[in-house]
Design an enzyme around this catalytic site. Sequence first.
Site, PDB file in Angstrom:
ATOM      1  N   GLY A 206       0.839  -1.196   0.000  1.00  0.00           N
ATOM      2  CA  GLY A 206       0.000   0.000   0.000  1.00  0.00           C
ATOM      3  C   GLY A 206       0.869   1.239   0.000  1.00  0.00           C
ATOM      4  N   LYS A 207       0.275   2.375  -0.198  1.00  0.00           N
ATOM      5  CA  LYS A 207       1.001   3.642  -0.083  1.00  0.00           C
ATOM      6  C   LYS A 207      -0.017   4.758   0.063  1.00  0.00           C
ATOM      7  CE  LYS A 207       5.378   4.919  -0.200  1.00  0.00           C
ATOM      8  NZ  LYS A 207       6.539   4.148   0.251  1.00  0.00           N
TER       9      LYS A 207
END
Length: 424
Positions: A107-108
């Site tokens: 994720g980011k």
Amino acid sequence: MSFLKQRNPFENALKQFDKAAKILKLSESQIAMIKEPRRVIEVNLPVRMDDGSIRIFKGFRVQHSIARGPAKGGIRFHPEVTVDEVKALAFWMTYKCAVVNIPFGGGKGGVVVDPAELSPNELENLSRRYIAEMAEVFGPNKDVPAPDINTNPQIMAWMMDTYSMHKKEYLPGVITGKPLEIGGSEGRSESTALGMVYCVHEAAQHLNMQIKGATVAIQGFGNAGSNAAKFLYEDGARIVAISDISGAYYNPAGIDIPKALEVCARNRRWVLEGLEKHTNVQKIEDPMKLLELDVDILIPAALENQITEENAPNVKARLIAECANGPITVEADEILDKKGVFIIPDILCNAGGVTVSYLEWVQNRMGYYWSKEQVDEDLKRIMVRAFNEVLETSRQYNVSMRIGAFILAIQRVTRASELRGLYA
Ligand code: NAD
């Protein structure tokens, strides 16, 4: 400049991904399941400023994959961050976590803001609002963020507090990179450099190279580069060149690294400025020439796209440890490969940071905290295992370490995705 507006390191990663997927003969459905992000969330964050006005900031969170565990990846505060950039970085995290085989997806997050323009109070309001607005997205079993560019342990502390207040319980495992006093882990700050140094030791053994006396050049002397210099110096390597935004510094007899660290600490910002006045080094006129020095080990630990088709033919190092993400372009990679340079690819080489984030999350869930020695021991075990699994995969498929790393990671993500199957 935005990550995607530069010569695009993510496109390089995608090309490498495609190469590996082709070797594995993945079907279109298999690729569809693991290449595109699962979820992209965009929010408008109203924040009260010190003058009483309300300003709206755009925020993103991308969950690229949750096949192998909760999404994992940092939150970036930057005026030019875009959703495409965040998608690219989330993709990278999925494969980085899979290479080192920690039970996370990728994720980011990002917020379009220049934090230097905010007061501490406004920065706190924005950080709290971001996590509050996405309280349903994050969670120790869902999505676990961490610091990235312009975010730090204090911001992680505000976010953890806001999330815990919303959920009405203390949940330190929702975020990593926290201060030690509230559930951070020992060994987090040097973890990227230490993980890389474990890989360098393994690679040296594979290449029959002695670390003691080996010559090393390091581009970038920030968190990762300076700690790498310290560890390799302690291991007896001869660090002949280091560089940062102030320039590149060279001494063929070896630079006094403790002195260089002292100079950095004394300078207001963490820079090497004036090193030539304090130790026996000379400044290299063109700092890019550091990459072409006749050394055994080269460590790019600054920026993307540093070794290109222009300078790759002049690179003399036998071993390159990619501490930065994407420091070698695809074209340069092919040139170096043909020259027989052994490259420890970024998704393996710099995975020590996310590995200690994982150890922090584990400690938070147990409520039991390890010594620095225990954390380092686990980091070493995980990195050495990952290095040797990548080496074995690259031998098995007769490909470079980079493609081997992607093959190994893609196999793991695909397998997890297939085992879980499709719900409904
Ligand atoms: P940092 O900001 O602490 O340090 C960056 C260093 O690069 C500084 O010394 C800076 O002066 C130098 N630099 C900038 N432009 C330069 C140039 N043109 N030539 C030479 N030096 C230059 O960053 P960091 O945390 O040490 O990260 C370094 C690289 O490693 C980045 O690419 C980052 O994405 C990657 N990385 C870091 C971590 C981590 O945990 N720190 C984890 C994974 C990847």
